[in-house]
Design a protein around this motif. Structure first.
Motif, PDB file in Angstrom:
ATOM      1  N   ASN A 350       0.822  -1.203   0.000  1.00  0.00           N
ATOM      2  CA  ASN A 350       0.000   0.000   0.000  1.00  0.00           C
ATOM      3  C   ASN A 350       0.861   1.259   0.000  1.00  0.00           C
ATOM      4  O   ASN A 350       0.627   2.188  -0.771  1.00  0.00           O
ATOM      5  CB  ASN A 350      -0.941   0.017   1.201  1.00  0.00           C
ATOM      6  CG  ASN A 350      -1.762   1.280   1.227  1.00  0.00           C
ATOM      7  OD1 ASN A 350      -2.426   1.610   0.257  1.00  0.00           O
ATOM      8  ND2 ASN A 350      -1.651   2.011   2.308  1.00  0.00           N
ATOM      9  N   ASN A 354       0.911   3.792  -3.045  1.00  0.00           N
ATOM     10  CA  ASN A 354       0.587   5.212  -2.881  1.00  0.00           C
ATOM     11  C   ASN A 354       1.719   6.068  -3.424  1.00  0.00           C
ATOM     12  O   ASN A 354       1.498   7.010  -4.195  1.00  0.00           O
ATOM     13  CB  ASN A 354       0.411   5.559  -1.398  1.00  0.00           C
ATOM     14  CG  ASN A 354      -0.905   5.057  -0.850  1.00  0.00           C
ATOM     15  OD1 ASN A 354      -1.758   4.606  -1.619  1.00  0.00           O
ATOM     16  ND2 ASN A 354      -1.072   5.116   0.454  1.00  0.00           N
ATOM     17  N   ARG A 357       1.891   6.043  -7.096  1.00  0.00           N
ATOM     18  CA  ARG A 357       0.734   6.699  -7.685  1.00  0.00           C
ATOM     19  C   ARG A 357       0.873   8.216  -7.650  1.00  0.00           C
ATOM     20  O   ARG A 357       0.541   8.916  -8.592  1.00  0.00           O
ATOM     21  CB  ARG A 357      -0.541   6.274  -6.951  1.00  0.00           C
ATOM     22  CG  ARG A 357      -1.794   6.808  -7.610  1.00  0.00           C
ATOM     23  CD  ARG A 357      -3.031   6.649  -6.740  1.00  0.00           C
ATOM     24  NE  ARG A 357      -3.259   5.268  -6.340  1.00  0.00           N
ATOM     25  CZ  ARG A 357      -3.869   4.929  -5.207  1.00  0.00           C
ATOM     26  NH1 ARG A 357      -4.297   5.874  -4.380  1.00  0.00           N
ATOM     27  NH2 ARG A 357      -4.042   3.669  -4.891  1.00  0.00           N
ATOM     28  N   GLY A 416      -6.367   1.750   2.794  1.00  0.00           N
ATOM     29  CA  GLY A 416      -4.991   1.238   2.806  1.00  0.00           C
ATOM     30  C   GLY A 416      -4.188   1.665   4.017  1.00  0.00           C
ATOM     31  O   GLY A 416      -3.600   0.824   4.710  1.00  0.00           O
TER      32      GLY A 416
HETATM   33 MG    MG Z   1      -3.339   3.249  -0.760  1.00  0.00          MG
END
Ligand code: MG
Ligand code: ATP
Length: 450
Positions: A350, A354, A357, A416
């Motif tokens: 996660n 993140n 992303r 998350g």
């Molecule tokens: Mg996340």
């Protein structure tokens, strides 16, 4: 009658007063009486010695004969009749305990213990024994009576007034002391009625004050938990609505014949089903972690090796965005950690997800492993947009997503980080974030050694 704490305190004080007064009274009385006794017996002895001197004098003036001593004594006593403190009987015994002189109003011999006995001396030589009875100490006894009577009265009044004052102040004190209890009781009733955010005034620093403070803290927590529960239901409903609406729409199109049920037409529905399943799975894990039911399958893990393998999975994604993905470790050999690799995978997937992303193309995502005391720290830094300081306190809350992610519908469910936090804490570790807008974000996961 209800036995309240106030009454109990009152009763304790009353008992104490009764006990103390009784003890004081008896002690004072006995002491005084004893004092008088000693004084009286000393006085008696003194008088007896004086009479013995007089008798010795008579004996010597009569040429060492007892014959006229009785007469001289009787004469002397009748001359002094006016004085009240004359003895009632004087008896002189010789060495063989024979009565040789007797004077006074009383006659006959009574029990020896009732007499005050002193030797009659001529110089250093004992010439007889004087027994003296009823040596006129009446005034002394009268004084004793009066003093004891006065003292008894004074003590009694003292005790009555002191008791009344003590009881009064005791009652007031007991009331004051137990007042916080009444507040607490009232507050508990309010909570039972559902007013969870009830607070009680903290008026002292003593145990009651501590109870009040603890109580307030408890109700604050209760209210927060209740608030969170309401939010959770609302959030879950909200999260379910979007995929359900999309699925409904797609299905209706198929039903109306606008779209044929070809495999690619089912794709959006499938996507939403996947999204829903993930949501349900995440929620399940989160709720398990939150009630502390999470089963950790811990095993000795080389954290650096673990992270290396994990990063390999992100290489393609990083390459696509031309992001530099690096792992830095200190040279020192790190100890093996007892952790659950599956849960930690979820945490770091996660965090890395993140980071990748949010980091723009050609940025950097760096993972650093260091040791800090009894912890191994894994720091994940990115060169993304950073997180608004106003949002930082909330990013570990479930369903929390940045404004843009929410409006654009990008990103995941917002569970998350909440899950990551629970999992890390289940390992007795902690997760912290520092972020600067425009500079990037760093998440630090600390895991305990052993
Ligand atoms: Mg996340
Ligand atoms: P999920 O992880 O469930 O798929 P998510 O990634 O949106 O969903 P979290 O991982 O909990 O949810 O993250 C919560 C929010 O925190 C994100 O929506 C984002 O706004 C912010 N955030 C998390 N990591 C970063 C980061 N590295 N840089 C900037 N913002 C971040």
């Amino acid at each position: 009658m209800k036995i309240t704490v106030t009454r109990k305190v009152f009763l304790i004080i009353a008992t104490l007063i009764a006990f103390m007064s009784g003890a004081f009274f008896t002690l004072a009385h006995n002491d005084l009486e004893g004092m008088f006794r000693t004084y009286a017996s000393e006085a008696r002895h003194r008088t007896a010695v004086q009479w013995a001197d007089v008798i010795s004098y008579f004996y010597q003036t009569e040429n060492h004969s007892w014959v006229n001593v009785t007469d001289s004594l009787t004469k002397m006593m009748s001359q002094n009749r006016a004085q009240h403190d004359l003895p009632q009987q004087l008896i002189v015994l010789d060495g063989q305990n024979h009565i040789i002189v007797q004077a006074g109003v009383q006659t006959g011999m009574r029990d020896r213990s009732m007499y005050t006995t002193v030797p009659i001396m001529e110089g250093d030589r004992q010439i007889g024994t004087l027994l003296i009875y009823g040596e006129g100490l009446d005034p002394l006894y009268e004084i004793e009576e009066t003093v004891i009577h006065t003292m008894t009265l004074a003590t009694m009044w003292g005790i009555i007034i002191a008791s009344a004052l003590a009881l009064l102040s005791g009652a007031l004190m007991a009331r004051r002391m137990t007042r916080p209890l009444k507040f607490i009781l009232k507050a508990i009733k309010q909570i039972t009625r559902g007013e969870l955010d009830t607070q009680i005034p903290v008026t002292s620093t003593d145990e009651f004050g501590q109870v009040a403070r603890a109580f307030n803290e408890m109700t604050r927590q209760l209210a927060a938990t209740e608030e969170a529960r309401k939010h959770l239901v609302a959030d879950v409903a909200h999260e379910l609505r979007i995929p359900l609406t999309i699925m409904q729409g797609q299905l209706e199109l198929i039903q109306q014949g606008v779209r044929g049920p070809k495999p690619e037409d089912l794709l959006p529905i499938h996507d939403e089903v996947i999204r829903l399943s993930r949501l349900v799975q995440d929620l399940h894990q989160l709720s398990q972690a939150e009630v502390g039911k999470l089963q950790l399958r811990k095993q000795p893990t080389d954290i650096v090796h673990f992270l290396q393998r994990l990063l390999e999975n992100f290489e393609v994604e990083a390459m696509d965005k031309k992001i530099k993905l690096e792992l830095q470790t200190i040279d020192e050999q790190l100890p093996m950690l007892k952790v659950d690799p599956d849960r930690l995978t979820q945490v770091f997937v996660n965090l890395l997800g993140n980071a990748l992303r949010y980091t723009p193309d050609e940025g950097t995502v760096r993972v650093e492993v260091t040791r800090s005391g009894d912890f191994v720290e894994v720091a994940l830094s990115d060169t993304g947009p950073g997180i608004d300081p106003n949002h930082v306190p909330f990013i570990f809350n479930r369903f929390y997503r940045g404004d843009e992610d929410r409006s654009r519908g990008t990103g995941g469910t917002g569970l998350g980080l909440a899950i990551a936090k629970e999992f890390v804490e289940a390992h007795q570790g902690k997760i912290e974030v520092t972020s600067e807008l425009g500079m990037g974000t760093t998440f630090v996961v600390s895991l305990p050694i052993n």
